[in-house]
Write an enzyme that holds these catalytic residues in place. Structure first.
Site, PDB file in Angstrom:
ATOM      1  N   TYR A  32      50.318  21.142  65.788  1.00  0.00           N
ATOM      2  CA  TYR A  32      50.367  22.704  65.970  1.00  0.00           C
ATOM      3  C   TYR A  32      51.700  23.631  66.436  1.00  0.00           C
ATOM      4  O   TYR A  32      52.357  24.235  65.677  1.00  0.00           O
ATOM      5  CB  TYR A  32      49.472  22.775  65.520  1.00  0.00           C
ATOM      6  CG  TYR A  32      49.273  24.530  64.805  1.00  0.00           C
ATOM      7  CD1 TYR A  32      50.016  25.218  63.152  1.00  0.00           C
ATOM      8  CD2 TYR A  32      48.518  25.327  66.111  1.00  0.00           C
ATOM      9  CE1 TYR A  32      50.027  25.988  63.362  1.00  0.00           C
ATOM     10  CE2 TYR A  32      48.744  27.344  65.555  1.00  0.00           C
ATOM     11  CZ  TYR A  32      48.905  26.852  64.106  1.00  0.00           C
ATOM     12  OH  TYR A  32      49.442  29.026  63.543  1.00  0.00           O
ATOM     13  N   GLU A  84      58.727  25.955  62.525  1.00  0.00           N
ATOM     14  CA  GLU A  84      59.402  27.114  61.715  1.00  0.00           C
ATOM     15  C   GLU A  84      60.268  28.329  62.037  1.00  0.00           C
ATOM     16  O   GLU A  84      60.299  28.860  60.963  1.00  0.00           O
ATOM     17  CB  GLU A  84      57.841  27.571  61.229  1.00  0.00           C
ATOM     18  CG  GLU A  84      57.287  27.099  59.970  1.00  0.00           C
ATOM     19  CD  GLU A  84      55.247  27.174  59.988  1.00  0.00           C
ATOM     20  OE1 GLU A  84      54.502  26.092  59.658  1.00  0.00           O
ATOM     21  OE2 GLU A  84      54.658  28.313  61.005  1.00  0.00           O
TER      22      GLU A  84
END
Length: 229
Positions: free
Chosen positions: A153, A160
């Site tokens: 994650y 991102e």
């Protein structure tokens, strides 16, 4: 007179969730398999056109995943609404606003890396959820579903953030989503993305804390406490 099992609300709910998780699992498995085969067939060249090859299916899977907010809201999926909202909107913004709107960004290696991370998490999560609905539990799968996100994650968020960073010059050049408002006001979208970039890491801290708390509840793993001398 008791209703048949297939007419009972719990049965219908579990059937619906099983079908939903199965659809998501099949979609993400197809994406991951497609990316793997393409990489071994074409090497690094396959990374450049990842979005063109699987972007449609990825957008479809991520759009359908918004149903999970409804699942939580109406109570058919036991989870917390706000953390899931952060995770889903994070992906929607990156995929639809940052990547889809800029053709130049679609050819970046970071898109391929990001899709790999997303699919690793989702294949495990949807497999675990799909089996849990029908009462099947495997210790290894439970541990993996509650542990894989710990290294992956944060890497997703970094990817991102890098995608946003690489998109900024194109948003500045083309003026995408930038608009003028009445009274000599305007919205300069690159500034919006820079603000969101900071919020991304704040949201990561909140989500990571929530997922870790959830992991302790599921696995029974508690913080280490020192013994008193």
């Amino acid at each position: 007179m008791a209703l048949p099992a297939w007419l009972q609300p719990r049965y219908r709910k579990n059937t619906y969730l099983f079908i939903y998780y199965l659809i998501q699992f099949c979609g993400h498995s197809w994406i991951f398999t497609n990316m793997t085969v393409r990489f071994f067939s074409f090497g690094e060249d396959s990374m450049v056109d990842t979005f063109y090859a699987i972007g449609l299916v990825m957008r479809l899977c991520q759009s359908i995943s918004l149903l999970e907010l409804l699942h939580i809201y109406v109570g058919i999926e036991p989870s917390h609404l706000f953390p899931r909202f952060l995770q889903l909107t994070e992906r929607i913004i990156i995929l639809f606003v940052v990547i889809t709107s800029q053709e130049e960004v679609q050819e970046k290696y970071v898109v391929c890396v990001l899709f790999i991370f997303w699919n690793l998490l989702d294949m495990v999560r949807y497999t675990y959820s799909m089996l849990s609905v029908v009462g099947i539990s495997y210790t290894v799968l439970t541990w993996l579903s509650q542990t894989l996100w710990m290294p992956v994650y944060p890497l997703c968020v970094l990817a991102e953030a890098f995608a946003i960073y690489q998109s900024l010059p194109y948003f500045e050049s083309f003026g995408t989503y930038s608009t003028k408002l009445p009274f000599d006001l305007s919205i300069y979208f690159p500034y919006v993305l820079k603000i969101y970039l900071m919020m991304l890491f704040i949201g990561m801290y909140y989500t990571y804390s929530h997922l870790y708390s959830e992991r302790r509840d599921v696995l029974g793993v508690f913080p280490f406490k020192k013994k008193k001398m």
